[in-house]
Motif scaffolding. Structure first.
Motif, short mmCIF file in Angstrom:
data_model
loop_
_atom_site.label_atom_id
_atom_site.label_comp_id
_atom_site.label_asym_id
_atom_site.label_seq_id
_atom_site.Cartn_x
_atom_site.Cartn_y
_atom_site.Cartn_z
N ASN A 359 11.13 11.25 -15.94
CA ASN A 359 11.46 11.90 -14.68
C ASN A 359 12.44 10.95 -14.26
O ASN A 359 12.52 9.71 -13.81
N PHE A 360 13.79 11.48 -14.07
CA PHE A 360 14.98 10.89 -13.71
C PHE A 360 14.78 10.44 -12.26
O PHE A 360 15.59 9.55 -11.75
N SER A 361 14.28 11.42 -11.41
CA SER A 361 14.30 11.20 -9.94
C SER A 361 13.32 10.33 -9.46
O SER A 361 13.22 10.01 -8.16
N GLU A 362 11.93 9.81 -10.30
CA GLU A 362 11.11 8.94 -9.83
C GLU A 362 11.83 7.37 -10.09
O GLU A 362 12.54 6.96 -10.88
N PRO A 363 11.28 6.46 -9.19
CA PRO A 363 11.63 5.18 -9.32
C PRO A 363 11.31 4.49 -10.44
O PRO A 363 10.11 4.69 -10.79
N THR A 364 12.00 3.78 -10.95
CA THR A 364 11.74 3.09 -12.20
C THR A 364 10.94 1.62 -11.68
O THR A 364 9.69 1.55 -12.70
N LEU A 365 11.39 1.24 -10.65
CA LEU A 365 10.38 0.07 -10.15
C LEU A 365 10.25 0.27 -8.56
O LEU A 365 11.02 0.95 -8.04
N ARG A 366 9.03 0.09 -8.32
CA ARG A 366 8.77 0.03 -6.92
C ARG A 366 7.56 -1.17 -6.47
O ARG A 366 7.08 -1.40 -7.26
N GLY A 367 7.62 -1.28 -5.10
CA GLY A 367 6.61 -2.32 -4.56
C GLY A 367 6.78 -2.50 -3.21
O GLY A 367 7.49 -1.82 -2.49
N PHE A 368 5.81 -3.48 -2.61
CA PHE A 368 5.86 -3.71 -1.23
C PHE A 368 6.15 -5.09 -1.02
O PHE A 368 5.63 -5.99 -1.42
N LEU A 369 7.05 -5.23 0.01
CA LEU A 369 7.08 -6.66 0.59
C LEU A 369 5.92 -7.09 1.28
O LEU A 369 5.12 -6.40 1.78
N GLY A 370 5.67 -8.41 1.27
CA GLY A 370 4.37 -9.00 1.48
C GLY A 370 3.49 -8.56 2.78
O GLY A 370 2.35 -8.08 2.30
N THR A 371 3.96 -8.65 3.98
CA THR A 371 2.91 -8.51 4.79
C THR A 371 3.58 -7.33 5.66
O THR A 371 3.20 -7.06 6.91
N SER A 372 4.25 -6.21 5.09
CA SER A 372 4.50 -4.95 5.65
C SER A 372 3.25 -4.16 5.79
O SER A 372 2.25 -4.29 5.28
N THR A 373 3.36 -3.30 7.05
CA THR A 373 2.51 -2.46 7.36
C THR A 373 2.38 -1.11 6.98
O THR A 373 3.53 -0.48 6.77
N GLY A 374 1.18 -0.37 6.74
CA GLY A 374 1.28 0.88 6.23
C GLY A 374 -0.06 1.23 5.42
O GLY A 374 -1.06 0.55 5.59
N PRO A 375 0.05 2.55 4.82
CA PRO A 375 -1.30 2.82 4.15
C PRO A 375 -1.34 2.05 2.96
O PRO A 375 -0.58 1.46 2.08
N GLN A 376 -2.57 1.75 2.83
CA GLN A 376 -3.13 0.83 1.76
C GLN A 376 -3.00 1.32 0.31
O GLN A 376 -3.87 2.29 0.02
N THR A 377 -1.98 1.41 -0.64
CA THR A 377 -1.73 1.98 -1.74
C THR A 377 -1.44 0.94 -2.69
O THR A 377 -0.86 -0.36 -2.51
#
Length: 578
Positions: A359-377
């Motif tokens: 899937n060309f439109s999907e990110p190859t890499l992704r992650g979260f910065l350390g203490t960012s706030t948001g849903p737990q995924t």
């Protein structure tokens, strides 16, 4: 201008207080002829230029019995005239705190706040030429809705007032519609044939329009055409950030907007043209890449993941796409890095390989910065930690998803940005140093090429045993203020060598009322000298070459570490320069 100085391990923390509200602070990519680094600050009273380090200008000099004005244009071929206008030596540095002083500064009042600052990217072929060594150019947008192209002398002035008046007299004023600018980008592009085709490209985005300007450059930046080729492209959504492709000849542009999309377009190409940029395939999605009615062409759009947005009235949460805080080109224009509102980062690959997903439109890499706030995924990134010893902590901090929001956290809108600069060549491959900042946190990827290879290849094709990863920079004291921008200094001659690819660059960080320089203290003995201090010269040279190319085996690493332990200087761990 004297800073507050603190010293922590092998780093200096220099904090300069300003009587302004700073919107952005950037470094000009070409040093001044006197060897100064030029800092440009956009603030609520206009623009400030500061010269850091280098030789000071003489107060006065006599030429043929007459006083000479040193604010005239200096010609590179007239080397004696330049040398006569400068002091013989730079200021002597304190050996305990060796930081360059601010030797000169100029404040320029435009009658409005300077909200956005765009320092142009310069082709390497122009950096090595004499065409742009005397004058610089930046683009700014002001609170009155205007955009301006500013040219200035790279040498520090002898008279700050005369210098400011000269800059104001030569400014090129654009777009007096009064509509606020939401994104600004600038670039100096060249034609493949010669330097004679160099043009200054400027794009300014507002709520519903992308305006483009193309200026011809003659000889040097003291002679920019006042008449620009202009065009306008209608926008479906308000733009959040804009960035030019890093290629010196490309006019591709990266746009992120409030719909949660990152779009690739070419605003300088007619919509009917069939010419395509090399390496990019035109793929139109009716929902995300409508063809514009006039000049310009959309090529593709990447969309962010969905998130639940709570209703202010306490109703049912509404699904929407995550907002993009910043997006830019990486990996020499072959990938896109984006930072999202909840601290998630994504990298889309524009040159898919066998290891990439279909899937060309999907990110190859992704992650979260350390203490960012948001849903737990849970992140889907396969990124390996920086070292085996830190695998558990790095995984918990960076790749387990954002932490739940604690009580008392400010509900202010999130802020963040990206800084990407070209780094030294490694094994004949271009590399990049990346800074990500999100609210009060700053993160570094010192070698993006190694980061990418180790993350996308399970076999760890990135080179040495201890490949650099995403690390948090904790030495910065913002004094309770929010970060407004981060810029990276060019590496110094003292930092060149074996550890350059794994060494974090010195940083210029601006907050609301100060800018901070985070400077590494260089070792008195070069790292390469430490490596060569022990063992047989032939064997050490071979290990050194293998280490440079990221192909040193475990036996070679043991020999290097043993040599360092038996030699002079503090023992260092291979792959790190701290």
């Amino acid at each position: 201008m004297e800073p507050r100085v603190s010293k922590r391990e092998r780093k200096l923390h220099l904090s300069y207080d300003l009587p302004h509200r700073i919107h952005s602070a950037q470094l000009y990519p070409i040093p001044s002829p006197n060897a100064s680094t030029i800092v440009i600050c956009a603030h609520d009273r206009g623009l400030s230029l500061l010269w850091r380090g280098g030789k000071r200008r003489r107060k006065r000099s006599q030429t043929n019995g007459r006083a000479q004005d040193h604010d005239i244009i200096i010609i590179d071929d007239d080397e004696p005239q330049l040398q006569d206008s400068l002091e013989d030596e730079e200021d002597e540095l304190d050996p305990d705190c060796p930081y360059p002083p601010i030797i000169s500064s100029v404040s320029i009042d435009f009658g409005a706040e300077v909200l956005h600052l765009a320092v142009p990217s310069l082709p390497s072929i122009l950096k090595k030429s004499h065409a742009l060594n005397n004058h610089g150019a930046v683009a700014i947008s002001c609170s009155d809705g205007s955009q301006r192209l500013i040219t200035f002398n790279l040498l520090p002035p002898t008279s700050a007032e005369a210098y400011a008046n000269d800059v104001l007299a030569r400014q090129i004023l654009l777009n007096l519609s009064g509509v606020p600018c939401t994104g600004l980008a600038a670039k100096i592009a060249t034609s493949p044939e010669s330097l004679g085709g160099a043009k200054f490209l400027l794009v300014a985005a507002s709520s519903d329009m992308l305006r483009t300007y193309r200026f011809a450059i003659f000889n040097d930046l003291t002679n920019i055409s006042q008449d620009a080729e202009t065009s306008a492209l209608s926008l479906l959504h308000e733009v959040k950030s804009v960035a030019f492709h890093p290629s010196s000849t490309s006019t591709l542009l990266l746009l992120s907007d409030t719909s949660g999309a990152v779009r690739i377009c070419d605003p300088f190409t007619p919509a009917t043209s069939e010419n395509q940029e090399a390496g990019v395939t035109e793929m139109h999605d009716p929902e995300t890449t409508p063809k514009p009615p006039g000049p310009g062409k959309y090529l593709f759009a990447f969309t962010t993941p969905y998130t639940n947005s709570s209703s202010s009235s306490g109703g049912v949460p509404r699904a929407r796409r995550k907002q993009v805080l910043a997006a830019t080109w990486v990996l020499n224009g072959n990938a896109i890095l984006a930072l999202l509102e909840d601290g998630e980062w994504c990298i889309w690959n524009l040159a898919p390989t066998e290891q990439s997903s279909g899937n060309f439109s999907e990110p190859t890499l992704r992650g979260f910065l350390g203490t960012s706030t948001g849903p737990q995924t849970k992140s889907s990134s396969r990124l390996a930690p920086m070292t085996p010893n830190t695998r558990k902590t790095k995984s918990e901090n960076f790749f387990a998803g954002p932490a739940p929001e604690s009580s008392g956290v400010s509900a202010a809108a999130p802020q963040g940005g990206l800084s990407v600069v070209s780094s030294s060549l490694r094994a004949n491959l271009p590399d990049e140093s990346v800074i990500l900042w999100y609210n009060g946190e700053i993160y570094s990827i010192s070698s993006l090429q190694t980061f990418w290879q180790r993350s996308t290849n399970r076999g760890g094709g990135g080179g040495g045993l201890y490949a650099p990863g995403l690390t948090q920079i904790k030495e910065v004291d913002m004094g309770g203020e929010r970060v407004t921008s981060v810029s990276q200094f060019a590496p110094t001659a003292a930092s060149s060598g074996v550890g350059t690819m794994n060494t974090q660059r010195d940083l210029l960080i601006s907050t609301e009322h100060r800018f901070i320089v985070l400077q590494s203290l260089r070792a008195t003995t070069p790292t390469k000298g430490l490596f060569q201090a022990a063992g047989k010269s032939g064997e050490v040279d071979r290990d050194q070459r293998m280490l440079d190319f990221g192909q040193l085996d475990l036996g070679g690493i043991d020999r290097v570490l043993d040599g360092m332990a038996n030699g002079e200087g503090r023992t260092r761990r291979v792959g790190f320069a701290r």
